[in-house]
Structures are given as structure tokens and as C-alpha cells.
Motif scaffolding. Sequence first.
Motif, short mmCIF file in Angstrom:
data_model
loop_
_atom_site.label_atom_id
_atom_site.label_comp_id
_atom_site.label_asym_id
_atom_site.label_seq_id
_atom_site.Cartn_x
_atom_site.Cartn_y
_atom_site.Cartn_z
N GLU A 166 -22.77 -18.63 -12.91
CA GLU A 166 -22.66 -18.85 -11.46
C GLU A 166 -23.05 -17.55 -10.76
O GLU A 166 -22.29 -16.58 -10.77
CB GLU A 166 -21.24 -19.26 -11.09
N SER B 159 -20.73 -14.46 -12.71
CA SER B 159 -19.85 -14.72 -13.85
C SER B 159 -20.31 -15.89 -14.69
O SER B 159 -20.97 -16.81 -14.21
CB SER B 159 -18.42 -14.99 -13.36
N GLN C 284 -18.93 -19.08 -16.48
CA GLN C 284 -17.81 -19.96 -16.17
C GLN C 284 -17.69 -21.09 -17.18
O GLN C 284 -18.69 -21.60 -17.68
CB GLN C 284 -17.98 -20.59 -14.79
N VAL D 282 -16.23 -24.78 -17.00
CA VAL D 282 -15.83 -25.77 -16.00
C VAL D 282 -15.28 -27.00 -16.72
O VAL D 282 -15.96 -27.59 -17.57
CB VAL D 282 -17.05 -26.18 -15.12
N VAL E 45 -11.97 -24.22 -13.07
CA VAL E 45 -13.02 -23.27 -13.39
C VAL E 45 -12.38 -21.97 -13.82
O VAL E 45 -11.58 -21.39 -13.08
CB VAL E 45 -13.95 -23.03 -12.17
N SER F 267 -13.36 -18.09 -15.64
CA SER F 267 -14.58 -17.30 -15.76
C SER F 267 -14.32 -15.88 -16.23
O SER F 267 -13.19 -15.42 -16.28
CB SER F 267 -15.28 -17.25 -14.40
N ALA G 209 -9.59 -16.93 -18.74
CA ALA G 209 -10.70 -17.70 -19.29
C ALA G 209 -10.21 -18.84 -20.18
O ALA G 209 -10.89 -19.26 -21.11
CB ALA G 209 -11.65 -16.79 -20.05
#
Length: 155
Positions: free
Chosen positions: A32, A37, A39, A41, A54, A56, A94
Motif C-alpha cells: 500500500e 507498507s 499489508q 488484509v 488490515v 501491516s 502484523a
Amino acid sequence: MAARLAHRAPPRPMTVLSLPGQHTDAFKVRYEPTAHSWQLVVPERDEAGAPERVVSQIVPADGGEGQGHRLAVVYDDGSDTIKLYVDGYTNAGATADLPRTWRATGPLQIGRGLTAEGPGEYLRGDVDEVQAYAGALRDRDIPALGHGGGEPCLC
């Protein structure tokens, strides 16, 4: 897997890896550019427009130079969690929960994900060394992936 973006400042989000459901992806890994970053999703359910979680890690795009970034996704069925690793490491931000009711309906997709209009978020760059394992790898197994460290122990 190793991923290298073609541009230092990509003009749009680009998906490297996704696992499709009927209406949206069970998960996708994308870059993104507005957040600088990588990510992970994860939608709450398999329906168009479903809310997404999300997570990241902030890592600048490599702009087609160097080796790119090593990306790994680990799903742990016992805890229903999914983690994103960048260059062998993860962090508390994350990790996401993956609902038990979510079932993927298609094979892994490399270089694209599902959008409201269908397949999209095409990757402009390179992907190499894609590997898939049955079972959840441990945190300590991830840094050796892609470095000739052999196969991880799925003990």
C-alpha cells in the motif's frame, strides 16, 4: 516468497499473494503506497464490501533495485490467527484473527487480488521462490526461508 516492486513510488496498491473466496479474498498480501507498507488484509466474511482487518509493517518500496523483500504468511488453525512476516520478522501489529467460518474456494493467486470489480490490484514487479507448507511454521523458522536454510521443521 520474494517480491520486488517495479517502482520506488507505486501509483496504487498491488497484491502479491491472495487466496480467493466466492466474493472476496480470504486474505491478501499487498503493498500500500500511501502507507509505505506491506499489508495483510483479512475480511470478516466472504461477501462484497465486508469489513476488513488490515495489519501491516512499514517498509519502503525497493523500486526494482536489490533483492526486494521476503514475505511470509503463516496461518495457525489452532488459534485462528494469521501473521505477516517481512524479511523474516513479524510484530504484534502484523497479526489478525481469521474467522472459522471463512473458507477459500480457489487456488493461491500470485500477483493479483479480488476487488469490487473482479481481479485487480495487479503487481508490477517480480515474485520468486513461492513456497507453501502444510502446518503452521514457528516464528524461529521464518528467518531462514529463502536463504538456503533448508526446509523448516514441521514437528
